[in-house]
Design an enzyme around this catalytic site. Sequence first.
Site, PDB file in Angstrom:
ATOM      1  N   ASP A 233      -0.418  15.486 -10.374  1.00  0.00           N
ATOM      2  CA  ASP A 233       0.492  14.363 -10.100  1.00  0.00           C
ATOM      3  C   ASP A 233       0.489  13.346 -11.236  1.00  0.00           C
ATOM      4  OD1 ASP A 233       2.450  13.240  -8.478  1.00  0.00           O
ATOM      5  OD2 ASP A 233       1.040  11.921  -7.462  1.00  0.00           O
TER       6      ASP A 233
ATOM      7  N   VAL B 145      -4.817  -2.136  -1.364  1.00  0.00           N
ATOM      8  CA  VAL B 145      -5.759  -2.468  -2.431  1.00  0.00           C
ATOM      9  C   VAL B 145      -5.795  -3.973  -2.647  1.00  0.00           C
ATOM     10  CG1 VAL B 145      -6.421  -2.060  -4.842  1.00  0.00           C
ATOM     11  CG2 VAL B 145      -5.237  -0.262  -3.554  1.00  0.00           C
TER      12      VAL B 145
ATOM     13  N   GLY C  11      -1.787  -4.059  -4.060  1.00  0.00           N
ATOM     14  CA  GLY C  11      -1.065  -2.813  -3.821  1.00  0.00           C
ATOM     15  C   GLY C  11      -1.142  -2.423  -2.360  1.00  0.00           C
ATOM     16  N   GLU C  12      -0.087  -1.792  -1.876  1.00  0.00           N
ATOM     17  CA  GLU C  12      -0.059  -1.391  -0.474  1.00  0.00           C
ATOM     18  C   GLU C  12       0.878  -0.216  -0.287  1.00  0.00           C
ATOM     19  OE1 GLU C  12       0.218  -3.532   3.915  1.00  0.00           O
ATOM     20  OE2 GLU C  12       0.836  -4.623   2.121  1.00  0.00           O
ATOM     21  N   GLY C  13       0.461   0.747   0.525  1.00  0.00           N
ATOM     22  CA  GLY C  13       1.286   1.911   0.799  1.00  0.00           C
ATOM     23  C   GLY C  13       0.914   2.523   2.132  1.00  0.00           C
TER      24      GLY C  13
ATOM     25  N   LYS D  84     -10.136  -0.622  -2.407  1.00  0.00           N
ATOM     26  CA  LYS D  84      -9.105   0.221  -1.800  1.00  0.00           C
ATOM     27  C   LYS D  84      -9.540   0.640  -0.403  1.00  0.00           C
ATOM     28  CE  LYS D  84      -6.357   4.390  -2.845  1.00  0.00           C
ATOM     29  NZ  LYS D  84      -6.153   5.465  -3.852  1.00  0.00           N
TER      30      LYS D  84
END
Length: 358
Positions: free
Chosen positions: A187, A65, A58-60, A86
């Site tokens: 959220d 991660v 995962g990446e943002g 993370k």
Amino acid sequence: MDWVLEGPYWFSSVKEINDENRQVVRKRRHSGQPVSILEFTESEIGHFLNQAHDTIIGEGQSARVWVGLIPDGFRHGLSAQHAAVKEYNYTSHDTFDLWEIERVHLMKLAHPNIIKLIGYCHHKPHNGQEKKVLVLEHMPGGNLNERLFHIDKWNNESVEWDKRVRILHDAAKAIKYLHGMNLIYRDLKAENILLDSDMNAKLVDFGAMIDGPRPPNAYIETPQPIGTMGYTDPSYIETGRADMGIDIYSFGVLILVVILGRRAVTTKKKTELSVKINEKYKDRPLDLLRSKKLRRDSYRRKELQSLLDLARRCLEEASKRPTCDGILREFENIQAAKTWPPSGFDMTLDSLSKGFPD
């Protein structure tokens, strides 16, 4: 990809989230019971990643991660296991603050349906790049949004009806736990629900969470609404007043997303699913059940009706919404009504794509 980190907050920047949560973090840092969370060194984090061949899941904007592998006997009482590592983006101080917010929150939470914090790393060399990392339990089943809408990544395996109901039940139990601690999650969405290999669900990402109101106050005034388009209570967007009911609204949307196989916001027209249910499809909500990904699955008609009714109540104005206790009672009733072989199992979502029978 197991984790979706892009765009978790629709209404607020990371800075606004941090400003709102710093006071919560200060209170929690000194208030709680001891929790057995491990502190890892930078070299230990590197070892975990090397063991799992530096695989990114995962990446943002705020973090990346990886899958890490903690070998057997690495620390006393810590068994061999995969972990989600993370690492927060070092280029932004606001993003770095999210590390502290999530770490402090997670150190106080312990529930089967909330992601477990194994440990953390804060490496601050005299000269060089600072590093802030959380080491979390790994959830190999991916996130719920991907399992519903990107099944090509999962051998085109659709999530079975019973598992959908169980995932919703798990999410309700997690929110009930948070509300019992006077916390507002803010959220709730499919992207923030991770699944293990048996499709048990756990809530992740607690950067938007805040303390709830305390008597005699009925709500918290927030300077800027925080949430995700399609899932967030319109009254909260309008007033900035937060209470437990905004999580209930989001849960109502989540029910619709999961059982209808529809996105919370349409890709092209940006229409919110909850608006369709409450307005355009008020008298014929089952017309929405046309998802090709769900057609192969069987479902129980009574469960479907119960869940749609529950979703509608969650989307009502705040004073009419059920509490978490009421939501959990509904799932207990669904569970109690199950029989085998199930009497209502004579319909499939194929039949619904042609219209709901009389």
